[in-house]
Design a protein around this motif. Sequence first.
Motif, PDB file in Angstrom:
ATOM      1  N   ASP A  86       0.816  -1.214   0.000  1.00 56.53           N
ATOM      2  CA  ASP A  86       0.000   0.000   0.000  1.00 56.53           C
ATOM      3  C   ASP A  86       0.852   1.269   0.000  1.00 56.53           C
ATOM      4  OD1 ASP A  86      -2.512   1.101  -0.250  1.00 56.53           O
ATOM      5  OD2 ASP A  86      -2.762   1.412   1.896  1.00 56.53           O
ATOM      6  N   ASN A  89       1.487   6.223  -5.285  1.00 56.64           N
ATOM      7  CA  ASN A  89       1.553   5.828  -6.702  1.00 56.64           C
ATOM      8  C   ASN A  89       2.942   6.062  -7.301  1.00 56.64           C
ATOM      9  OD1 ASN A  89      -1.361   7.044  -6.087  1.00 56.64           O
ATOM     10  ND2 ASN A  89      -1.538   5.292  -7.465  1.00 56.64           N
ATOM     11  N   TYR A 111      -7.437   0.089 -12.672  1.00 51.76           N
ATOM     12  CA  TYR A 111      -7.901   0.377 -11.320  1.00 51.76           C
ATOM     13  C   TYR A 111      -7.233  -0.585 -10.343  1.00 51.76           C
ATOM     14  CZ  TYR A 111     -11.719   3.096 -13.420  1.00 51.76           C
ATOM     15  OH  TYR A 111     -12.458   4.011 -14.127  1.00 51.76           O
ATOM     16  N   SER A 116      -5.072   0.142  -2.628  1.00 55.25           N
ATOM     17  CA  SER A 116      -6.168   1.101  -2.451  1.00 55.25           C
ATOM     18  C   SER A 116      -6.347   2.032  -3.640  1.00 55.25           C
ATOM     19  CB  SER A 116      -5.939   1.928  -1.176  1.00 55.25           C
ATOM     20  OG  SER A 116      -4.698   2.606  -1.234  1.00 55.25           O
ATOM     21  N   VAL A 117      -5.258   2.449  -4.268  1.00 54.84           N
ATOM     22  CA  VAL A 117      -5.337   3.420  -5.357  1.00 54.84           C
ATOM     23  C   VAL A 117      -4.407   3.006  -6.489  1.00 54.84           C
ATOM     24  CG1 VAL A 117      -5.063   5.835  -6.022  1.00 54.84           C
ATOM     25  CG2 VAL A 117      -5.892   5.279  -3.734  1.00 54.84           C
ATOM     26  N   ASN A 121      -7.105   4.884 -11.056  1.00 53.55           N
ATOM     27  CA  ASN A 121      -7.848   5.625 -10.030  1.00 53.55           C
ATOM     28  C   ASN A 121      -7.317   7.050  -9.884  1.00 53.55           C
ATOM     29  OD1 ASN A 121      -7.550   2.578  -8.814  1.00 53.55           O
ATOM     30  ND2 ASN A 121      -9.604   3.386  -8.463  1.00 53.55           N
ATOM     31  N   ILE A 122      -5.994   7.178  -9.792  1.00 52.84           N
ATOM     32  CA  ILE A 122      -5.415   8.498  -9.514  1.00 52.84           C
ATOM     33  C   ILE A 122      -5.545   9.422 -10.715  1.00 52.84           C
ATOM     34  CG2 ILE A 122      -3.013   7.910 -10.154  1.00 52.84           C
ATOM     35  CD1 ILE A 122      -3.921   9.954  -7.059  1.00 52.84           C
ATOM     36  N   HIS A 125      -9.080  10.578 -11.094  1.00 48.08           N
ATOM     37  CA  HIS A 125      -9.346  11.578 -10.050  1.00 48.08           C
ATOM     38  C   HIS A 125      -8.932  12.972 -10.515  1.00 48.08           C
ATOM     39  CE1 HIS A 125      -9.545  13.344  -5.998  1.00 48.08           C
ATOM     40  NE2 HIS A 125      -8.368  13.886  -6.259  1.00 48.08           N
ATOM     41  N   SER A 259       0.739   5.164   1.410  1.00 48.94           N
ATOM     42  CA  SER A 259      -0.175   5.886   0.520  1.00 48.94           C
ATOM     43  C   SER A 259      -1.082   6.871   1.239  1.00 48.94           C
ATOM     44  CB  SER A 259      -1.038   4.883  -0.244  1.00 48.94           C
ATOM     45  OG  SER A 259      -1.941   4.247   0.638  1.00 48.94           O
ATOM     46  N   GLY A 262      -6.527   7.244   1.493  1.00 46.34           N
ATOM     47  CA  GLY A 262      -7.465   7.151   0.384  1.00 46.34           C
ATOM     48  C   GLY A 262      -7.015   7.994  -0.786  1.00 46.34           C
ATOM     49  N   ILE A 263      -7.924   8.197  -1.730  1.00 44.75           N
ATOM     50  CA  ILE A 263      -7.587   8.883  -2.970  1.00 44.75           C
ATOM     51  C   ILE A 263      -7.134  10.320  -2.738  1.00 44.75           C
ATOM     52  CG2 ILE A 263      -9.972   9.604  -3.426  1.00 44.75           C
ATOM     53  CD1 ILE A 263      -7.477   8.425  -6.112  1.00 44.75           C
ATOM     54  N   SER A 266      -3.559  10.255  -1.546  1.00 47.67           N
ATOM     55  CA  SER A 266      -2.700   9.851  -2.655  1.00 47.67           C
ATOM     56  C   SER A 266      -2.514  10.988  -3.650  1.00 47.67           C
ATOM     57  CB  SER A 266      -3.287   8.623  -3.366  1.00 47.67           C
ATOM     58  OG  SER A 266      -3.287   7.501  -2.524  1.00 47.67           O
TER      59      SER A 266
END
Length: 331
Positions: A86, A89, A111, A116-117, A121-122, A125, A259, A262-263, A266
Motif C-alpha cells: 500500500d 503511486n 484500477y 487502495s489506489v 484511479n489516480i 481523479h 499511501s 485514500g484517494i 494519494s
Amino acid sequence: MKQILDHLYQHKTLTKAEASEILKQIASAAFNTSQMAAFLGVFAMRPVTLEELSGFREAMLELQIPIDTNGFETIDLCGTGGDGKDTFNISTISSFVAAGAGLKVTKHGNYAVSSSVGSSNILEHFGYRFSNDRDKLLRELDQSGITFLHAPLFNPAMKHIAPVRKALGIKTFFNILGPMINPADPGSQLIGVFSTETARLYHYIYQLSDKAYTVVHSLDGYDEVSLTGTFKAFNRAGERNMIPQELGLPTLQASEIASGKGIEDSAAIFMNVLKNESTDAQKSVILANAALAIHTANAEKSMNECVDIARQSIEKGSALKSFEKLMQLNA
C-alpha cells in the motif's frame, strides 16, 4: 472447466497451448463466475509456471487491441501490484518524471485490485479521460511526453473476469500479465514485481524479446525500488543486488512511502512530489524509480547521471509541466 480444475487440483500444471486456450475460453464467457474464481484460486496457492505464463500472455496479446505509436520510441513504467505494501503511486509519478526528462512514456495501468489506489484511479481523479482513440493518445504523447493506456479499453475480452478479480481482491496471474501486455508494445520497460520468482519469469521471457528492460524487486517484498533495503535488478546483463546508497539515495522506512488513507491523500502526495514540495523520502523513492527507467532507455548513462536527470525533471518543473499539459489535453 471441471476437467481443468481436476487436473490442477492434482498439482499438475498446464502446457503453454493449454493455458492459451483456457484464457481464450474465459474471454468468450465459456465459464461461470464460480468456475473462474476457482481457476484463479489455484494460482493464489502456487506460482504460475513459465509455460503457463507464456500461454496466458500469448492469448492476451492475440485478443487485445494494439496501438501503433507512429514511430515514437516509448517506455512503460509499471508494477505488477499485489505486494500488499500500500505505497503511494510510485510508478505513475515516476512516469511523469521520466516524461519530464525527455522520454516518451506509454503508461499502461488499471484500477486497483489488491491495493487502495491504482494508476487509473489516480489519473481519473485528476480528470484524465480514458480512451483507445489513437489520435488522442498520439497527441498526448507528442505534446506532453506521456499517454495513459487504461487496460480494460484495450482488453475488452477480459470484461468477464474483471468482476471476479475485483471480488477476490487478491493478486492473481493477471497481476503478472498486466505489464507484459502493454498495447503500445514499448521498446523499453521498467517493471516492478512482487517476488524474486516472478522477476525471474519476466527475465526469462524478456530475454527472448528485443526490448530494453529492467525488472526490479525489493527483497522485503515491494514491487518497485522502495529504498527500504536491498533490491534486485534484472536486465540483459544478468541480475544483481543493489542498495540505496549505490544510487546516492538514503535507506527509507516503510511508513515514509505509505499511501495515506485514500484517494485524496494519494492525490496530495502525487502533486507534492511533482511540485517539489514532498518529503525527502517521497522524492527519493521517485528519483530511484525514474532513474532506473531513464537508465533502461539510455544504458550508456551511469546510474548517478540518471538520478541527476530525474532530479532536474522535478526541480526544474519539467515533470509538473508534463502532467499539466496532459491534463490540459483532457480538459
